[in-house]
Design a protein around this motif. Sequence first.
Motif, PDB file in Angstrom:
ATOM      1  N   ASP A 152     -61.895 -25.027 -16.389  1.00  0.00           N
ATOM      2  CA  ASP A 152     -63.170 -25.052 -17.487  1.00  0.00           C
ATOM      3  C   ASP A 152     -64.917 -24.382 -16.360  1.00  0.00           C
ATOM      4  N   SER A 165     -63.714 -20.028 -19.626  1.00  0.00           N
ATOM      5  CA  SER A 165     -63.853 -20.437 -20.821  1.00  0.00           C
ATOM      6  C   SER A 165     -63.182 -20.313 -21.141  1.00  0.00           C
ATOM      7  N   ASP A 200     -61.399 -26.603 -27.369  1.00  0.00           N
ATOM      8  CA  ASP A 200     -61.990 -25.144 -26.819  1.00  0.00           C
ATOM      9  C   ASP A 200     -61.715 -23.182 -27.308  1.00  0.00           C
TER      10      ASP A 200
END
Length: 337
Positions: A152, A165, A200
């Motif tokens: 992350d 990301s 995400d």
Amino acid sequence: MSSGRKPPIMADIARRAGVSSMTVSRAFKADSLVSPETRDAILTAAEELGYVFDATASNLRSKKTDFVAVIIPSINNANFADTVAGLSEVLGRSNMQTLLGYTNYDMQIEERLIEQLLRRKPQAIVVTGGRHTQRGRKLLENSNIPVIETWDVPEQPVGYYVGFSNAAAVQLMVDHFIAVGYRRIAFIGGDAGGDTRGSDRRLGFVQAMTAHGLDPTRLIAAGPPPISMREGADAMSRLLDSYPDTDAVICVSDLSAFGALTECQRQGIAVPEKIAVGGFGNYEISDVCVPTLTTIDARSRAIGEKTGAFILDILTGSGDVSNLTIMPELIVRASST
């Protein structure tokens, strides 16, 4: 059942080697005051007696241990296994070991593991992801040891991070599909809150589709992580029922993508002629299934290796210690070309 025999102690080694117990203790700590010849004699005596050095007392005195605590979401996920393998290999070169805990994608379990592992006084602690419970984060902040968040790029890192990301990684896949000519693209998974990285990826899909002026609402839930092949197949079936004109689908992982691919074959839907399929993780299965699977290589082993080197640099005070962003790679295969 105990054999009744007492294990050998340092005094036994000292008698056999003809030295004092203090010299034996120094030999096990590689004290420079002990000559190589004396150390060899002590180690030979220890081996003959079957002695195992108890580092616990030594660690209590020195307030140092020889291990790093590692927390991962799953022990049967090939990506996380590769990360731990890379980390362990690098640390092992400096005679350090990993103490492993897994959360099953549950932040409350992570919180308990953080507390339990910190009680054992690790030299550093490695956690997966940048989101934790409020108490878990506080425990990490107050640990007074290096904290490394992996997989992350946290907005507010606790300490250091080595990762990427997840949202941006999926955007690579969206951009590829659009460049090839797909427009009615769907996403499977990333709907459960426990898997923040999956969430995400789903967010990255929505953002990328919106940026291209395309419909981002073809979102199919797949349930709590880890998403299995079966769940991927079930989600694909629901996608085809709800959005039969879909021409491409991105899945939260390679396992779910393989399930989706299999469901297409079951229904006689040609891939990629009728619908393209993409995954995430570059699992071995993505390179051997038919057709082979377009995926994102998160460079999971490199994350572990870089984290291990990072920790050693921090502990020794050598090198330029700074956060490290790993760049995932889009691997285009037959399922989207």
